[in-house]
Write an enzyme that holds these catalytic residues in place. Structure first.
Site: not given
Lengths: 548, 548
Positions: A129, A204, A228
């Site tokens: 990420k 996310s 997330s």
């Protein structure tokens, strides 16, 4: 004429597009809503590339560690599939296949010379990420104002993964601020679900969800402060763990609201199986992260806890609490059916299932919402406003700049409320065990009120975020797919509040048909070994299907 | 005419005085500065009472568990000695010998019937700092405004100790606010050191220091956010552990600045030996505190870690870092000599001693001082002002009500500074290990710049508080006693700042003669088993003397 921030975003998109070698470029986007199907069937990947990218990480590292495979082959295959995944789902913020292949070659050379792997992840590509820093690359985290800053050092987790032998090749997209469960920013736009571009990939860590979901990655690293990791896992039919705070090293990563410690964001893997999740956690723990990141608890992988859970599983001795709604927002029919499937599968296998009464979840959700906005959103608006970019639509609703910051004494009151709530929850757990006369091993419930959702519809974070407030370990297990024939609209539910009504109204059997459905398996704080073992068993009982 | 708050204080003192049975009352205070000597030699205690109260907790629980002793005898002996300790040192805020003896009788009856102990502390009296709640008693914590409030439930630690078989009989005095290392409040006044009433007993767990120091208790429970377990241990020639945050349950205790989570106060035992400290920790951990207090890490006593440390000790394989000053405030000559004694003893035993360069301690001390006052002292002044009582002198200097509260974003910056500092410290530790080519097992340094200090002279908390900021495990080991013949005034030191000058100027060989000197043995976060094992060995090498 475009504004300065638009120019910066366009420049970044250009630079990103150029990272894809021309031989991996699609001349035009295929006429399909499913990147997932396209990658399997279109022939853009060779049979060897398909074989590699559809292997488990556990198998790949075994083959890499015995010299049966070369990292350069594995890395190239994933880079190629990732490049296509990017073109089909828009899931990246960074891509560096050349550097990755060079790193893979070095690892192969090491193996050639020493006839042994450098570590437990020798030669395995891992996608990250865009919060994790990799020396030499940008970490924009979706903020225009952060573009152009190149990291001078690795995050602690990056460093330890590197020591374990992992290869890095991409950093994936996130929503602006990270504070929503869809993935949209003003740099690259929206990331879509590889199974259907009409659906969200979650957020996310949505870039990870899409990337791993499309098998452009075998293990992806996400973070979770309110769902997330777990929402993208759920929406992409993947496993994902939210370890408790202090188990995995978060140090030296980028973040929104850095320094906020009332509810810690945590970092953890997203993968296609519980075994691959375990591989990742064990690999990191062998590197003693507590000697680098002061927030990590000195707790190696507890094989005894894993073994004890497995013995209980084999002996059909589990006791599992189940709830299908949190008394605040009723899940859609596919999710209710998913929970029921899990419950039946566990019972059928001789274990005990008991109803779990979710304790004051609505209260917990309100409490954590106040914590997220503790600074009156000063931090996130500073980073948004620094470039002049507008807030993405989801943010405007959620993080209202007119919210007032809390003062120190109010914060301390919130800390006490949180601590008391956590302890009351533990008390309920103990009471249940006393009544049952046995341990309550885990609790299973929904992770989201919906299957993989249509864009801009994600409204209720409470199934995920209440568990963040409790800091319980939670593992998402993929269960099934929404089915318009089975999952008819629920006409009977009397909404308990406006949000409940709104979420229920959004259900459309046709639109959701085929969308992934998941549950979360919840254990007490820092119970990763046990909770993961039980999650693995739940997956096995369900048939552990990976494709619909 | 006295004011309302003075009346409340006088009433409390009256009530407290009445809890001492007349047969345990001194007709007049003896003409001695040493309660310690008086209790041993005056004849107020029978030889059996002396034998019991001078036994180790480890021996007592062994005898209680095999029926060789009755809890009623042990409890009565400690209650009696505690009553005299109170009259000589003024160390209590609560005393309930009748209830204690009743509890002891119940435990004896249980033993009689079941021929086994209820738990690992069966029948053992434990004294508690007046932050721990015991159902039915007041917790004033030295605040007039908190008098008259009777607790409706036990703190979690009280509850678990009770389950382990402990008997409660007293809650000991603390300084108003808990935020200083001497023990003075407007309710009972000042607690003095049992070895010499001209010296401080330390603080904030100073009542415990005096009580256990006088052997009115065998194990006492204190708390520590900036030295409050360790300073009283040091000043009373005792062992004391500051466990890392998350090891022992703090839940449902009273506190100053409740909800402040930037630097957590921790709870731990004060005792006469490392073995008794271990007994306490192990007993609490057998009760699985993490199932009650959400902040406790699920980490049972790690026997393997203790055994590994002991094997290293036996093999003369320890590597110990030592520093004798923090480059901010130089310790007095007795403390410098104490550190040298420890260093020599370790070397002589075949282990390796290396110099440790304290990393930015002055920076750490400034950082934690800002954290203590994060709310601009609103919290403590609210509780002081609620009754109209004045702040005690030490508080007026330390907690200035004119300090401004920090806002949320500033707090988050402080959190990041803290985290970074902790990680830099870990990096220094790793670097040292790399250079040494072996593990650096512990670091040893001063715990205070002075031996047991004269009243109202305690000025520098940094030796203790920097370790709180780092959240390292720290065990205080008693070393020696100040000696006017050996510890001559240091004429050569060039002060590095005003506080350094002030502290050094305060040294008076005559006034300090005979005062206890200690060091702290520091391990990484959550290293209680190993650090305690090494602290025990250091004590053994020093001869582990308990009396001068």
């Amino acid at each position: 004429m475009s504004s300065k921030w638009e120019e910066l975003a366009a420049d970044k998109r250009d630079r990103l597009a150029k990272t894809i070698p021309s031989e991996w470029k699609l001349q035009r986007l295929p006429d399909t809503s499913s990147a997932f199907d396209y990658l399997k069937t279109s022939g853009v990947l060779s049979s060897q590339e398909l074989e590699i990218t559809e292997s488990s990480a556990t198998d790949l590292v075994a083959d890499l560690a015995t010299g049966k495979r070369k990292s350069v082959d594995v890395t190239t295959a994933f880079c190629k599939r990732a490049a296509y995944a990017q073109q089909l789902t828009n899931c990246m913020l960074e891509f560096f296949p050349e550097a990755a292949i060079a790193q893979a070659k070095e690892l192969d050379a090491y193996y050639e010379e020493n006839r042994k792997p450098v570590g437990p992840l020798h030669g395995l590509p891992i996608s990250l990420k865009d919060q994790l820093r990799v020396k030499g690359y940008e970490t924009s985290m979706g903020y225009i104002s952060w573009l152009g800053k190149y990291d001078k050092e690795d995050s602690v987790l990056t460093l330890l993964l590197r020591k374990a032998g992992a290869v890095f090749y991409t950093k994936t997209s996130v929503p602006q601020t990270l504070m929503v469960c869809e993935t949209v920013n003003n740099i690259v736009g929206r990331t879509v679900n590889p199974r259907n571009k009409a659906w969200s990939c979650g957020g996310s860590s949505g870039g990870e969800g899409a990337m791993v979901g499309a098998r452009g990655g075998v293990i992806g690293v996400g973070t979770d402060i309110g769902g997330s990791i777990r929402i993208p896992s759920a929406f992409n039919f993947l496993y994902g763990i939210r370890p408790s705070h202090g188990r995995m090293p978060y140090a030296k990563m980028a973040n929104s609201m850095e320094g906020q410690e009332t509810v810690h964001s945590v970092v953890g893997p997203i993968a296609h199986s519980a075994a691959d999740i375990r591989l990742f956690l064990k690999a990191v723990l062998t590197k003693e992260p507590w000697k680098y990141d002061s927030k990590v608890v000195p707790m190696p992988w507890r094989q005894d806890a894993e073994d004890a859970a497995k013995a209980k599983i084999e002996g059909q001795k589990l006791t599992v609490g189940v709830y299908n709604w949190d008394r605040n927002v009723l899940p859609h029919p596919p999710v209710l059916r998913g929970v029921e499937m899990v419950s039946e599968a566990i019972k059928k296998n001789g274990h005990k299932v008991v109803p779990w009464e979710p304790y004051k979840h609505a209260y917990g959700v309100d409490l954590i919402n106040g914590i997220y906005a503790g600074d009156g959103c000063t931090d996130v608006y500073r980073d948004i406003n620094a470039s002049g970019e507008p807030p993405i639509p989801n943010i405007k609703d959620l993080l209202n700049p007119n919210i007032k910051a809390v003062d120190m004494n109010k914060l301390w009151d919130i800390h006490l409320e949180k601590w008391n709530y956590q302890m009351e929850y533990l008390e309920k757990w103990r009471e249940a065990e006393q009544q049952l006369g046995t341990e309550l091993d885990v609790i299973i419930g929904p992770i989201s009120p919906t299957a993989a959702i249509r864009h801009d519809q994600f409204k209720y974070y409470g199934y995920a975020s209440c568990i963040n407030l409790l800091d319980f370990t939670s593992v998402v297990v993929p269960v099934t797919f929404a089915d318009k024939n089975k999952d008819v609209k629920n006409g009977k539910h009397q909404p308990v509040n406006d949000l409940d009504k709104e979420v229920q109204a959004e259900y459309d059997p046709e639109a959701y048909h085929g969308a992934p459905v998941a549950v979360q398996v919840i254990g007490r704080r820092l119970s990763e070994e046990k909770t993961l073992a039980i999650a693995e068993e739940v997956g096995r009982l369900l048939g552990n299907v990976v494709t619909p």
